[in-house]
Structure formats: C-alpha cells, structure tokens
Design a protein around this motif. Structure first.
Motif, mmCIF file in Angstrom:
data_model
loop_
_atom_site.group_PDB
_atom_site.id
_atom_site.type_symbol
_atom_site.label_atom_id
_atom_site.label_comp_id
_atom_site.label_asym_id
_atom_site.label_seq_id
_atom_site.Cartn_x
_atom_site.Cartn_y
_atom_site.Cartn_z
ATOM 1 N N UNK A 150 -67.737 -56.164 -39.358
ATOM 2 C CA UNK A 150 -67.285 -57.090 -38.389
ATOM 3 C C UNK A 150 -67.417 -56.546 -37.002
ATOM 4 N N UNK A 151 -67.165 -55.235 -36.748
ATOM 5 C CA UNK A 151 -67.134 -54.811 -35.263
ATOM 6 C C UNK A 151 -68.698 -54.903 -34.925
ATOM 7 N N UNK A 152 -69.718 -54.776 -35.578
ATOM 8 C CA UNK A 152 -71.078 -54.820 -35.317
ATOM 9 C C UNK A 152 -71.412 -56.422 -34.798
ATOM 10 N N UNK A 153 -70.763 -57.480 -35.782
ATOM 11 C CA UNK A 153 -70.919 -58.750 -35.224
ATOM 12 C C UNK A 153 -70.349 -59.302 -34.217
ATOM 13 N N UNK A 154 -69.177 -58.762 -33.966
ATOM 14 C CA UNK A 154 -68.443 -59.055 -32.707
ATOM 15 C C UNK A 154 -69.103 -58.661 -31.389
ATOM 16 N N UNK A 155 -69.498 -57.276 -31.558
ATOM 17 C CA UNK A 155 -70.483 -56.707 -30.358
ATOM 18 C C UNK A 155 -71.691 -57.392 -30.065
#
Length: 392
Positions: free
Chosen positions: A156-161
């Motif tokens: 999720x963090x990678x997708x949002x970034x």
C-alpha cells in the motif's frame, strides 16, 4: 522517599503513543497519576502522509508540546537508549533515568534499509520528513529533464507513493517494482480498478521479482535485469527498534514485544506494548501493523490502565479489520472492505466516493487527538464480531 503518585512513561509520540498518552491523561485526571511522554523530536510526524511530502506537498506543522497543552503530560525530548525493567527506569539521552510504575512502549516501525545491499547508500525512504522534503526537491529537478524513478515495494505504501509522484510530476517516468502483485490483498474488481489507475497515470510495473541490489542509478532484479532509475524510493520491508530486545523484554522473531490478551508484556507485567511494537494475536490470526489496528491498541491500553487503577476488571483486547483504503493520487482512491481477518469482502468503493472516504478515515489524526483531551473519541471501526472470539 516513597511516593503515592503513579508514574507512567510513554515511549514514542507517533500515532499510537501520542493518542495513548492524551487519552490516558483524560481517563486519569482525577487520580494521582503523572504521565511522561518521550520522543526524539518535538514535531509530530504524520507517517501515513509521508508520501505526500515526498511528492512535493506541504503538510501542516504540529508541535507536540502544543498538542499536549492542558493535559498535564510532561514532554521529554530525547532518545530512549535503555530500559531497565527490574529497576523500572528508562534512560533517555539528555534527561537521565526516568522512573516508572508502568511503561507504554509505542516505538513504531521504520522501513528496513539493511536487508538488501545498496538500499542504505543509494535509496530514499519515507522514514524522516526532512529526507522526504529533500527527495521532493530532487523530484522537481528530475521532472524537468524527464528522469526516471523506481518505487520499490508494491504494498500500500509503494502504491500510494508511486501514484502521488506520477500525478504530481507528469514529466517523470515512474516504475513500481515488487515481488507481489499490486493490490494482491484486494478483491478482483478493486484490484482491476487499482491497476487501471496505475495505467492512467503512466506507471510502469516490474512485478514478480525481488530486488537484489540498489545501485546509484539502477536497481538489480533477481534475474539479473538492471532497471534504470535516477532516483529509487524504498518502501519494502519494515524493522522495529531493537530497544525492547536489548532490554531483556520478551520479543518474537521480528522483535515485537510478546503480549497477553490485555496487551501486557508476558515477561514484564508493568510494560504495555501498542501499535507496530506489539505482537498481537486474535482468534483469526496475527494483527499486522497499520494505523487501523494501532489506534485501537492505544485507546484500549489507556482505558485498561485507567480501569486497573480504579480497581475495575479489564476485558481482553478485541479487534477486526474493516477496510483497506488506498489513495491513488489526490483525485482518486479505491477502498476494499474486508472481513475481520483482512480478507476482502465483495463491497468496494472507487473514484470520488472512495477519495472522500479515504480523506475521512486517513486525514490528520491531530484533531482527533486534541478532541480526546475533552471527550472519549471512537477510533475502532470493528471489534471483529464472532471472528475474535476464542473457540473452545
């Protein structure tokens, strides 16, 4: 000299530590309790929104002492370097030894930069807002010349970034790199929407292989492929502070404090662990560290300590997941609603309704923390129902 004052030290003023301290101060305002909150920085860091800083957006500055104003909580700025559970003291750089009767351990996690070669030397992380600001400046320079950015980690963090960067800097070529499929934890329709959003933003994917090395201008994949990257943002893997293990507190294989059903250390009953620092289990399985689970552990621990001080019984902690909210830039989002064990339900939201929902549930926690100084605020969306009841 003996004292009747009950001394409570809270280590860490992130989402969980700050909320636990303020809620506990309100719950114990009529008792003889002194609460001390320890944190290396006087600024509150919104970890959930660090990707926005990295993309070049400015967030409001929140000063921890100002948030604590009126609570009676003593703020100590410094690094906790040692815990002596038998003596019930915490050593803090610049402040010496702080004595406690109960300790709330809320030292959260950070991105792991030690496992994969080159990450610590050549990749950027979202661990520190100052570093995120510097990364944002580099992005602006790079976008002007059509540079490349690799975001490693398809969680999720990678997708949002990746989506935030691609939307804010359309001149960049952004590649999302991960061993797992983006949105793998979602249902098929929500996952399809997520991938369509990545396509719309022009985000390339290098999926199905792990990164074996980060180089100054590339990332190396397991099959030997070199993926060019002027900048690499690393969001894969987490590590916890080693303080608990080094202090002789019982931890699991990941360094998380092993707790009983009341979130109390199994080795030291005067220590409570919350958020990313605790190895919490429910009947359906292990709780993984998110804000969705962290704030309920903070509220529960504050309430349970206050109840014990009043001689009241404490029920076991119960928690169930409710949703997986994912922002896809500032104008889009996808929300996957879940069962208690975080597996997907059929229901999901996309587009503008999802964006509004995401802002409601993932906006700055500071207003809620401030409100909790005057009233009991609700932070738990689900206690999991039947799924959290231990079966005979």
């Amino acid at each position: 000299m003996t004292t009747t004052t009950h001394r409570i030290v809270v280590l860490g003023a992130g989402y969980t530590g700050l909320f636990a301290a303020v809620r506990l101060a309100r719950r114990t305002r009529k008792l003889d309790v002194r609460i001390t909150l320890v944190n290396p920085s006087a600024r509150f860091t919104e970890r959930l929104r660090m990707h926005q800083i990295a993309a070049g957006q400015e967030l409001a500055h929140h000063d921890i002492p100002a948030i604590l104003d009126g609570t009676g909580i003593q703020f100590v700025q410094g690094w906790a370097t040692a815990i002596h559970p038998e003596a019930r003291t915490v050593r803090v750089d610049g402040a010496g030894d702080l004595a406690y009767d109960e300790l709330i351990y809320a030292l959260g996690s950070a991105t792991d930069t030690a496992t994969v070669p080159g990450v610590a030397d050549h990749a950027w992380t979202l661990n520190d807002p100052r570093v995120a600001h510097e990364f944002a400046g580099r992005l602006t320079e790079l976008a002007a010349v059509g540079g490349t950015v690799a975001v490693c980690g398809a969680g999720l963090t990678g997708i949002e970034a990746a989506t935030e960067i691609a939307e804010s800097h359309p001149g960049l070529r952004v590649t999302l790199v991960g061993s797992g499929e983006p949105g793998a934890m979602m249902g098929e329709k929500a996952r399809a929407y997520l991938n369509a959003a990545l396509d719309r933003l022009g985000i390339q994917r290098a999926i199905g292989q792990r990164v074996t090395k980060v180089l100054p201008a590339a990332v190396e994949l397991a099959d030997g492929t070199l993926l060019a990257a002027d900048l690499t943002l690393w969001t894969s893997g987490v590590r916890v502070a080693p303080l608990a293990a080094e202090s002789g507190i019982a931890v699991d294989e990941h360094g998380l404090i092993v707790v009983d059903p009341t979130l109390t250390s199994v080795s030291h009953p005067t220590i409570h662990a919350i958020g990313d620092a605790a190895a919490v289990r429910q009947a359906w399985g292990a709780v993984h560290g998110t804000c969705q689970s962290g704030l309920p552990t903070a509220a529960y621990t504050a309430d349970s300590i206050a109840a014990r001080l009043r001689g009241k019984p404490v029920r076991p902690f119960r928690f169930g997941y409710f949703h997986q909210p994912v922002s896809l830039g500032r104008r889009d989002a996808v929300i996957q609603f879940t069962h208690a064990d975080d597996s997907p339900r059929r229901l999901y939201l996309t587009g503008r309704p999802a964006r509004i929902y995401k802002e409601l549930v993932s906006s700055s926690p500071v207003p809620s923390v401030k409100a909790s100084k005057k009233m009991t605020t609700t932070v738990q969306l689900s206690k999991g129902g039947k799924a959290t009841r231990v079966r005979a």
